[in-house]
Design a protein around this motif. Structure first.
Motif, PDB file in Angstrom:
ATOM      1  N   LEU A  32       0.829  -1.248  -0.091  1.00 36.15           N
ATOM      2  CA  LEU A  32       0.019   0.027  -0.002  1.00 36.15           C
ATOM      3  C   LEU A  32       0.837   1.109   0.050  1.00 36.15           C
ATOM      4  CD1 LEU A  32      -2.533  -1.224   2.560  1.00 36.15           C
ATOM      5  CD2 LEU A  32      -2.978  -0.829   0.143  1.00 36.15           C
ATOM      6  N   GLY A  33       2.135   0.955   0.203  1.00 37.93           N
ATOM      7  CA  GLY A  33       3.027   2.428   0.287  1.00 37.93           C
ATOM      8  C   GLY A  33       3.131   3.069   1.800  1.00 37.93           C
ATOM      9  N   LEU A  34       2.569   2.440   2.647  1.00 39.84           N
ATOM     10  CA  LEU A  34       2.600   3.154   3.923  1.00 39.84           C
ATOM     11  C   LEU A  34       3.964   3.152   4.507  1.00 39.84           C
ATOM     12  CD1 LEU A  34      -0.366   1.726   5.386  1.00 39.84           C
ATOM     13  CD2 LEU A  34      -0.180   3.924   4.622  1.00 39.84           C
ATOM     14  N   VAL A  35       4.609   1.967   4.286  1.00 41.51           N
ATOM     15  CA  VAL A  35       6.038   1.739   4.825  1.00 41.51           C
ATOM     16  C   VAL A  35       6.927   1.162   3.742  1.00 41.51           C
ATOM     17  CG1 VAL A  35       7.546   0.633   6.338  1.00 41.51           C
ATOM     18  CG2 VAL A  35       5.453   1.479   7.232  1.00 41.51           C
ATOM     19  N   SER A  36       7.928   1.810   3.275  1.00 39.63           N
ATOM     20  CA  SER A  36       8.699   1.077   2.084  1.00 39.63           C
ATOM     21  C   SER A  36       9.974   0.719   2.749  1.00 39.63           C
ATOM     22  CB  SER A  36       8.802   2.230   1.241  1.00 39.63           C
ATOM     23  OG  SER A  36       7.797   2.827   0.635  1.00 39.63           O
ATOM     24  N   PRO A  37      10.213  -0.549   3.170  1.00 36.27           N
ATOM     25  CA  PRO A  37      11.536  -1.167   3.553  1.00 36.27           C
ATOM     26  C   PRO A  37      12.428  -0.897   2.417  1.00 36.27           C
ATOM     27  CG  PRO A  37       9.914  -2.564   3.199  1.00 36.27           C
ATOM     28  CD  PRO A  37       9.206  -1.608   3.166  1.00 36.27           C
ATOM     29  N   SER A  38      13.875  -1.191   2.698  1.00 38.07           N
ATOM     30  CA  SER A  38      15.056  -1.416   1.577  1.00 38.07           C
ATOM     31  C   SER A  38      14.782  -2.770   1.192  1.00 38.07           C
ATOM     32  CB  SER A  38      16.095  -1.076   2.295  1.00 38.07           C
ATOM     33  OG  SER A  38      16.272   0.155   2.737  1.00 38.07           O
ATOM     34  N   LEU A  68      -6.819   3.038   6.459  1.00 36.26           N
ATOM     35  CA  LEU A  68      -5.354   2.962   5.623  1.00 36.26           C
ATOM     36  C   LEU A  68      -5.181   4.153   4.607  1.00 36.26           C
ATOM     37  CD1 LEU A  68      -5.074  -0.908   5.178  1.00 36.26           C
ATOM     38  CD2 LEU A  68      -4.024   0.286   7.028  1.00 36.26           C
ATOM     39  N   GLU A  69      -6.242   4.409   3.990  1.00 35.60           N
ATOM     40  CA  GLU A  69      -6.080   5.546   3.172  1.00 35.60           C
ATOM     41  C   GLU A  69      -5.792   6.791   3.900  1.00 35.60           C
ATOM     42  OE1 GLU A  69      -5.216   6.630  -0.384  1.00 35.60           O
ATOM     43  OE2 GLU A  69      -5.691   4.517  -0.137  1.00 35.60           O
ATOM     44  N   GLY A  70      -6.574   6.834   5.068  1.00 38.30           N
ATOM     45  CA  GLY A  70      -6.397   8.223   5.907  1.00 38.30           C
ATOM     46  C   GLY A  70      -5.151   8.206   6.444  1.00 38.30           C
ATOM     47  N   ILE A  71      -4.692   7.029   6.796  1.00 33.62           N
ATOM     48  CA  ILE A  71      -3.170   7.032   7.386  1.00 33.62           C
ATOM     49  C   ILE A  71      -2.428   7.367   6.343  1.00 33.62           C
ATOM     50  CG2 ILE A  71      -1.559   5.373   8.192  1.00 33.62           C
ATOM     51  CD1 ILE A  71      -3.999   3.898   9.580  1.00 33.62           C
ATOM     52  N   LYS A  72      -2.340   6.731   5.076  1.00 37.96           N
ATOM     53  CA  LYS A  72      -1.340   7.208   4.053  1.00 37.96           C
ATOM     54  C   LYS A  72      -1.200   8.499   3.793  1.00 37.96           C
ATOM     55  CE  LYS A  72      -0.175   5.785  -0.719  1.00 37.96           C
ATOM     56  NZ  LYS A  72      -0.539   5.079  -1.786  1.00 37.96           N
ATOM     57  N   ARG A  73      -2.534   9.249   3.721  1.00 32.34           N
ATOM     58  CA  ARG A  73      -2.547  10.712   3.641  1.00 32.34           C
ATOM     59  C   ARG A  73      -1.896  11.480   4.600  1.00 32.34           C
ATOM     60  NH1 ARG A  73      -1.822  14.811   0.593  1.00 32.34           N
ATOM     61  NH2 ARG A  73      -2.875  16.495   0.502  1.00 32.34           N
ATOM     62  N   ILE A  74      -2.145  11.319   5.835  1.00 32.56           N
ATOM     63  CA  ILE A  74      -1.547  11.625   7.058  1.00 32.56           C
ATOM     64  C   ILE A  74      -0.085  11.684   7.202  1.00 32.56           C
ATOM     65  CG2 ILE A  74      -1.270  11.268   9.538  1.00 32.56           C
ATOM     66  CD1 ILE A  74      -4.183  10.605   9.942  1.00 32.56           C
ATOM     67  N   LEU A  75       0.531  10.415   6.562  1.00 31.46           N
ATOM     68  CA  LEU A  75       1.907  10.296   6.555  1.00 31.46           C
ATOM     69  C   LEU A  75       2.617  11.374   5.474  1.00 31.46           C
ATOM     70  CD1 LEU A  75       2.072   6.370   6.938  1.00 31.46           C
ATOM     71  CD2 LEU A  75       2.627   8.280   8.807  1.00 31.46           C
ATOM     72  N   GLU A  76       1.802  11.139   4.318  1.00 34.21           N
ATOM     73  CA  GLU A  76       1.953  12.322   3.330  1.00 34.21           C
ATOM     74  C   GLU A  76       2.258  13.583   3.558  1.00 34.21           C
ATOM     75  OE1 GLU A  76      -0.723  11.506   0.131  1.00 34.21           O
ATOM     76  OE2 GLU A  76       0.195   9.608  -0.513  1.00 34.21           O
ATOM     77  N   LEU A  77       1.309  14.156   4.346  1.00 35.14           N
ATOM     78  CA  LEU A  77       1.332  15.565   4.887  1.00 35.14           C
ATOM     79  C   LEU A  77       2.190  15.569   5.951  1.00 35.14           C
ATOM     80  CD1 LEU A  77      -2.713  15.937   5.493  1.00 35.14           C
ATOM     81  CD2 LEU A  77      -0.970  17.184   3.719  1.00 35.14           C
ATOM     82  N   GLU A  78       2.512  14.536   6.917  1.00 32.34           N
ATOM     83  CA  GLU A  78       3.546  14.765   7.729  1.00 32.34           C
ATOM     84  C   GLU A  78       5.075  14.998   7.054  1.00 32.34           C
ATOM     85  OE1 GLU A  78       3.299  11.305  10.444  1.00 32.34           O
ATOM     86  OE2 GLU A  78       1.739  12.488  11.779  1.00 32.34           O
ATOM     87  N   ASN A  79       5.059  14.168   6.003  1.00 34.54           N
ATOM     88  CA  ASN A  79       6.432  14.424   5.340  1.00 34.54           C
ATOM     89  C   ASN A  79       6.580  15.734   4.446  1.00 34.54           C
ATOM     90  OD1 ASN A  79       7.255  11.714   5.715  1.00 34.54           O
ATOM     91  ND2 ASN A  79       6.303  10.683   3.976  1.00 34.54           N
ATOM     92  N   GLN A  80       5.488  16.184   3.960  1.00 31.04           N
ATOM     93  CA  GLN A  80       5.426  17.565   3.274  1.00 31.04           C
ATOM     94  C   GLN A  80       5.874  18.548   4.527  1.00 31.04           C
ATOM     95  OE1 GLN A  80       1.505  18.259   1.598  1.00 31.04           O
ATOM     96  NE2 GLN A  80       2.172  16.977  -0.115  1.00 31.04           N
ATOM     97  N   VAL A  81       5.059  18.461   5.564  1.00 34.59           N
ATOM     98  CA  VAL A  81       5.630  19.609   6.725  1.00 34.59           C
ATOM     99  C   VAL A  81       6.818  19.430   7.093  1.00 34.59           C
ATOM    100  CG1 VAL A  81       4.991  19.823   9.365  1.00 34.59           C
ATOM    101  CG2 VAL A  81       3.143  19.688   7.762  1.00 34.59           C
TER     102      VAL A  81
END
Length: 138
Positions: A32-38, A68-81
């Protein structure tokens, strides 16, 4: 966060145990792209301490009722911040280096931030100019 926290050292079973999740859940979050391990040679996943912390945050949000879709958006916004905060620090450092002369910024055509000297005009007409007053409350 230190660079060591981003070192991909945990195999999926260890990361799942540390995050208190089933390994299949980690695979789903990766898809889902929530966590991207190496990826190690052989395409096996390798998780860092940062990834484990992120998994715990995903679990906390999920248990709070966030989809999960909401979590993905939250993580994207946190990365932008975080990226914007880094840019603000960078611009602040530039101001310290240049002194009081660099207090005017323009939006570049690509959305970047460009500092201008007093009296200098933006090169393109479509750029907006913002005067920054560090001691004035917004």
């Amino acid at each position: 966060m230190s660079a060591d926290e981003y070192a991909p050292i945990f195999v999926i079973s260890v990361a799942a145990e540390l995050a208190e999740m089933h390994p299949q859940t980690l695979r789903q979050y990766d898809r889902l792209g929530l966590v991207s391990p190496s990826r190690a040679p052989g395409r096996s996943r390798r998780y860092s301490q940062h990834d484990v912390n992120l998994l715990r945050e995903v679990q906390r949000l999920s248990q709070s009722g966030v989809s999960l879709e909401g979590i993905k958006r939250i993580l994207e916004l946190e990365n932008q911040v975080a990226a914007l905060q880094a840019k603000v620090r960078e611009l602040g450092d530039q101001l310290k280096e240049r002194g009081d002369a660099a207090r005017i910024f323009a939006a570049g055509l690509a959305g970047d931030v460009v500092s201008l000297n007093r009296g200098e005009r933006p090169r393109a007409r479509s750029q907006a100019v913002v005067v920054w007053h560090p001691h004035r409350k917004i």
